[in-house]
Design a protein around this motif. Structure first.
Motif, short mmCIF file in Angstrom:
data_model
loop_
_atom_site.label_atom_id
_atom_site.label_comp_id
_atom_site.label_asym_id
_atom_site.label_seq_id
_atom_site.Cartn_x
_atom_site.Cartn_y
_atom_site.Cartn_z
N LYS A 41 0.82 -1.21 0.00
CA LYS A 41 0.00 0.00 0.00
C LYS A 41 0.85 1.27 0.00
CE LYS A 41 -3.96 -2.16 2.18
NZ LYS A 41 -4.80 -2.31 1.05
N LEU A 42 1.98 1.27 0.71
CA LEU A 42 2.85 2.44 0.73
C LEU A 42 3.45 2.69 -0.65
CD1 LEU A 42 4.16 4.69 2.34
CD2 LEU A 42 6.00 3.11 2.91
N ASP A 43 3.87 1.63 -1.33
CA ASP A 43 4.41 1.80 -2.68
C ASP A 43 3.37 2.37 -3.63
OD1 ASP A 43 6.89 0.88 -1.96
OD2 ASP A 43 6.53 -1.18 -2.66
N TYR A 44 2.13 1.88 -3.54
CA TYR A 44 1.07 2.41 -4.40
C TYR A 44 0.77 3.86 -4.07
CZ TYR A 44 0.05 -2.11 -6.43
OH TYR A 44 0.13 -3.29 -7.10
N ALA A 45 0.79 4.23 -2.80
CA ALA A 45 0.54 5.61 -2.42
C ALA A 45 1.63 6.52 -2.97
CB ALA A 45 0.45 5.74 -0.91
N LEU A 46 2.88 6.10 -2.89
CA LEU A 46 3.98 6.90 -3.43
C LEU A 46 3.90 7.00 -4.95
CD1 LEU A 46 6.91 5.65 -1.19
CD2 LEU A 46 5.79 7.87 -1.11
N ASP A 47 3.56 5.88 -5.61
CA ASP A 47 3.41 5.91 -7.07
C ASP A 47 2.28 6.85 -7.48
OD1 ASP A 47 5.47 4.13 -7.37
OD2 ASP A 47 4.17 2.38 -7.67
N ASP A 48 1.17 6.82 -6.75
CA ASP A 48 0.05 7.73 -7.05
C ASP A 48 0.47 9.18 -6.88
OD1 ASP A 48 -1.75 5.81 -7.78
OD2 ASP A 48 -2.67 5.67 -5.79
N PHE A 52 0.31 11.84 -9.96
CA PHE A 52 -0.52 13.03 -10.06
C PHE A 52 0.30 14.30 -9.93
CE2 PHE A 52 -1.28 12.56 -5.38
CZ PHE A 52 -1.02 13.86 -4.97
N SER A 53 1.49 14.22 -9.35
CA SER A 53 2.36 15.39 -9.33
C SER A 53 2.89 15.69 -10.73
CB SER A 53 3.54 15.16 -8.38
OG SER A 53 3.08 15.03 -7.07
#
Length: 71
Positions: A41-48, A52-53
């Motif tokens: 979940k942390l990897d997906y949050a960082l990728d997101d 979006f940035s």
């Protein structure tokens, strides 16, 4: 000769995907927590956040289109 090769190629391509199911003895491996699609979940949050940035959009991988408003 060409008919034989064509027939063999068709038979090979039709039988290549004949067993795509999960066997009963493989289900325990697929049920592990690290095999989940969102296991990290942390990897997906960082990728997101990176996505979006860069793109100027929110929603990450779920939406099509870029930051310019194009679809």
């Amino acid at each position: 000769m060409k008919k034989t090769i064509l027939t063999a190629a068709i038979i090979a391509s039709l039988s290549a995907c004949s067993n795509l199911g999960v066997e009963p003895w493989e289900k325990d491996q697929l049920a592990r927590a690290d095999m989940a699609l969102d296991a990290e979940k942390l990897d997906y949050a960082l990728d997101d956040h990176i996505y979006f940035s860069k793109e100027g959009t929110s929603g990450g991988r779920a939406f099509a289109g870029g930051g310019c408003g194009c679809n």
